[in-house]
Design a protein around this motif. Structure first.
Motif, PDB file in Angstrom:
ATOM      1  N   SER A   1     -20.064  70.091 104.380  1.00  0.00           N
ATOM      2  CA  SER A   1     -19.937  71.274 103.528  1.00  0.00           C
ATOM      3  C   SER A   1     -21.235  72.067 103.540  1.00  0.00           C
ATOM      4  CB  SER A   1     -19.584  70.855 102.095  1.00  0.00           C
ATOM      5  OG  SER A   1     -20.637  70.080 101.541  1.00  0.00           O
ATOM      6  N   PRO A   2     -21.145  73.395 103.390  1.00  0.00           N
ATOM      7  CA  PRO A   2     -19.913  74.167 103.423  1.00  0.00           C
ATOM      8  C   PRO A   2     -19.412  74.329 104.857  1.00  0.00           C
ATOM      9  CG  PRO A   2     -21.800  75.621 103.293  1.00  0.00           C
ATOM     10  CD  PRO A   2     -22.354  74.232 103.261  1.00  0.00           C
ATOM     11  N   THR A   3     -18.286  74.992 105.039  1.00  0.00           N
ATOM     12  CA  THR A   3     -17.764  75.194 106.390  1.00  0.00           C
ATOM     13  C   THR A   3     -18.405  76.424 107.038  1.00  0.00           C
ATOM     14  OG1 THR A   3     -15.921  76.411 105.469  1.00  0.00           O
ATOM     15  CG2 THR A   3     -15.554  74.089 105.954  1.00  0.00           C
TER      16      THR A   3
ATOM     17  N   SER B   1     -28.894  80.578 114.017  1.00  0.00           N
ATOM     18  CA  SER B   1     -27.448  80.771 113.914  1.00  0.00           C
ATOM     19  C   SER B   1     -26.753  79.857 114.906  1.00  0.00           C
ATOM     20  CB  SER B   1     -27.070  82.224 114.207  1.00  0.00           C
ATOM     21  OG  SER B   1     -27.620  83.088 113.237  1.00  0.00           O
ATOM     22  N   ALA B   2     -25.876  79.005 114.406  1.00  0.00           N
ATOM     23  CA  ALA B   2     -25.232  77.997 115.255  1.00  0.00           C
ATOM     24  C   ALA B   2     -24.225  77.227 114.421  1.00  0.00           C
ATOM     25  CB  ALA B   2     -26.266  77.025 115.835  1.00  0.00           C
ATOM     26  N   LEU B   3     -23.505  76.354 115.119  1.00  0.00           N
ATOM     27  CA  LEU B   3     -22.645  75.385 114.447  1.00  0.00           C
ATOM     28  C   LEU B   3     -23.456  74.102 114.289  1.00  0.00           C
ATOM     29  CD1 LEU B   3     -19.718  74.687 113.459  1.00  0.00           C
ATOM     30  CD2 LEU B   3     -19.305  73.791 115.770  1.00  0.00           C
ATOM     31  N   TYR B   4     -23.579  73.610 113.081  1.00  0.00           N
ATOM     32  CA  TYR B   4     -24.332  72.390 112.814  1.00  0.00           C
ATOM     33  C   TYR B   4     -23.344  71.247 112.599  1.00  0.00           C
ATOM     34  CZ  TYR B   4     -28.504  75.151 112.739  1.00  0.00           C
ATOM     35  OH  TYR B   4     -29.544  75.968 113.127  1.00  0.00           O
ATOM     36  N   LEU B   5     -23.476  70.242 113.445  1.00  0.00           N
ATOM     37  CA  LEU B   5     -22.560  69.114 113.444  1.00  0.00           C
ATOM     38  C   LEU B   5     -23.226  67.871 112.892  1.00  0.00           C
ATOM     39  CD1 LEU B   5     -21.116  69.629 117.027  1.00  0.00           C
ATOM     40  CD2 LEU B   5     -19.949  70.116 114.885  1.00  0.00           C
ATOM     41  N   CYS B   6     -22.456  67.152 112.116  1.00  0.00           N
ATOM     42  CA  CYS B   6     -22.901  65.859 111.616  1.00  0.00           C
ATOM     43  C   CYS B   6     -22.061  64.794 112.321  1.00  0.00           C
ATOM     44  CB  CYS B   6     -22.693  65.805 110.107  1.00  0.00           C
ATOM     45  SG  CYS B   6     -22.953  64.183 109.375  1.00  0.00           S
TER      46      CYS B   6
ATOM     47  N   GLU C   1     -19.363  54.202 118.839  1.00  0.00           N
ATOM     48  CA  GLU C   1     -19.165  55.611 119.116  1.00  0.00           C
ATOM     49  C   GLU C   1     -19.488  56.426 117.881  1.00  0.00           C
ATOM     50  OE1 GLU C   1     -14.866  54.667 119.658  1.00  0.00           O
ATOM     51  OE2 GLU C   1     -14.611  56.596 118.637  1.00  0.00           O
ATOM     52  N   ALA C   2     -19.803  57.677 118.097  1.00  0.00           N
ATOM     53  CA  ALA C   2     -20.093  58.583 116.999  1.00  0.00           C
ATOM     54  C   ALA C   2     -18.854  59.400 116.672  1.00  0.00           C
ATOM     55  CB  ALA C   2     -21.245  59.513 117.378  1.00  0.00           C
ATOM     56  N   PHE C   3     -18.629  59.601 115.389  1.00  0.00           N
ATOM     57  CA  PHE C   3     -17.520  60.418 114.905  1.00  0.00           C
ATOM     58  C   PHE C   3     -18.111  61.693 114.315  1.00  0.00           C
ATOM     59  CE2 PHE C   3     -13.816  57.572 115.107  1.00  0.00           C
ATOM     60  CZ  PHE C   3     -14.441  56.374 115.402  1.00  0.00           C
ATOM     61  N   PHE C   4     -17.539  62.824 114.683  1.00  0.00           N
ATOM     62  CA  PHE C   4     -18.090  64.110 114.294  1.00  0.00           C
ATOM     63  C   PHE C   4     -17.281  64.768 113.183  1.00  0.00           C
ATOM     64  CE2 PHE C   4     -21.478  65.155 117.262  1.00  0.00           C
ATOM     65  CZ  PHE C   4     -21.331  64.150 118.202  1.00  0.00           C
ATOM     66  N   GLY C   5     -17.984  65.529 112.363  1.00  0.00           N
ATOM     67  CA  GLY C   5     -17.341  66.367 111.376  1.00  0.00           C
ATOM     68  C   GLY C   5     -16.965  67.707 111.987  1.00  0.00           C
ATOM     69  N   GLN C   6     -16.349  68.546 111.159  1.00  0.00           N
ATOM     70  CA  GLN C   6     -15.902  69.866 111.620  1.00  0.00           C
ATOM     71  C   GLN C   6     -17.052  70.835 111.830  1.00  0.00           C
ATOM     72  OE1 GLN C   6     -12.735  71.384 111.972  1.00  0.00           O
ATOM     73  NE2 GLN C   6     -11.271  70.133 110.840  1.00  0.00           N
ATOM     74  N   GLY C   7     -18.172  70.534 111.197  1.00  0.00           N
ATOM     75  CA  GLY C   7     -19.325  71.399 111.375  1.00  0.00           C
ATOM     76  C   GLY C   7     -19.461  72.456 110.293  1.00  0.00           C
TER      77      GLY C   7
END
Lengths: 114, 115
Positions: free
Chosen positions: B7-9, B86-91, B103-109
């Motif tokens: 969060s946030p999206t 400015s970018a998409l930040y992924l967790c 393995e790594a699991f990603f969020g929506q960013g």
């Protein structure tokens, strides 16, 4: 330092065509290898992974990849693509040190036309 | 079983401002990694947190900092924002045990736009 090269930036195929996406990595030690897919508007999802053992690994949705250690390659294949395979595909590597830092390629954008 | 949630999206900030992004890892995971994905690029590793400490760091300036809480959730802070941030930040979350292949699991960013 590790690096990953994906040679095909954009690929356009018709449905039922075969797919092969290239991935080469640079690292002298033991590695773990991954292919991730990012469908439009969705998060990165794991397609398949290689840790050790059989160099031909099978993943979800009919995808497979072959690890060729001598060529530092981990190419992704699918015998017959579908329109729903339209997505961006990322190859990634991490050094087998136990830490999960992933180094990604720049991605291949696949468009499958019906 | 909840996956990785971020969060946030979406977020729009002005140059020079500061931003905090949040991430809750997948249930059972204790390690959180942050990545920056610029348009047309693959994700770039920022840093990784395990046991509330930064364990690995990529090639990002000190303006990028983070924190991990006892419940394994994490924050990414970016100070003095630049247009180039400015970018998409992924967790991504994973199990942090050294020597364990996971393995790594990603969020929506979180899509950050700096204007």
């Amino acid at each position: 330092a590790q690096s990953v090269s994906q040679h095909n930036h954009h690929v356009i195929l018709s449905e039922a065509a075969s797919l092969e996406l290239g991935c080469n990595y640079s690292y002298g030690g033991t590695v773990n290898l991954f292919w991730y897919v990012q469908y439009p508007g969705q998060h990165l999802q794991l397609l398949l992974k290689y840790f050790s053992g059989d160099p031909l690994v099978k993943g979800i949705k009919g995808f497979e990849a072959e690890f060729i250690k001598s060529k530092f390659s981990f190419n992704l294949r699918k015998p017959s693509v579908q329109w729903s395979d339209t997505a961006e595909y990322f190859c990634a590597v991490n050094a087998n040190t136990g830490f999960q830092k992933l180094v990604f390629g720049t991605g291949t954008r696949l468009l499958v036309s019906p | 079983d909840a996956g990785v949630t971020q969060s946030p999206t979406h977020l729009i900030k002005t140059r020079g401002q500061q931003v905090t992004l949040r991430c809750s890892p997948k249930s059972g995971h204790d390690t959180v990694s942050w990545y920056q994905q610029a348009l047309g690029q693959g994700p770039q590793f920022i840093f990784q947190y395990y046991e509330e400490e930064e364990r690995q760091r990529g090639n990002f300036p000190d303006r990028f900092s983070g924190h991990q809480f006892p419940n394994y959730s994490s924050e990414l802070n970016v100070n003095a924002l630049l247009l180039g941030d400015s970018a998409l930040y992924l967790c991504a979350s994973s199990s942090g045990q050294v020597g364990l292949n996971t393995e790594a699991f990603f969020g929506q960013g979180t899509r950050l736009t700096v204007v």
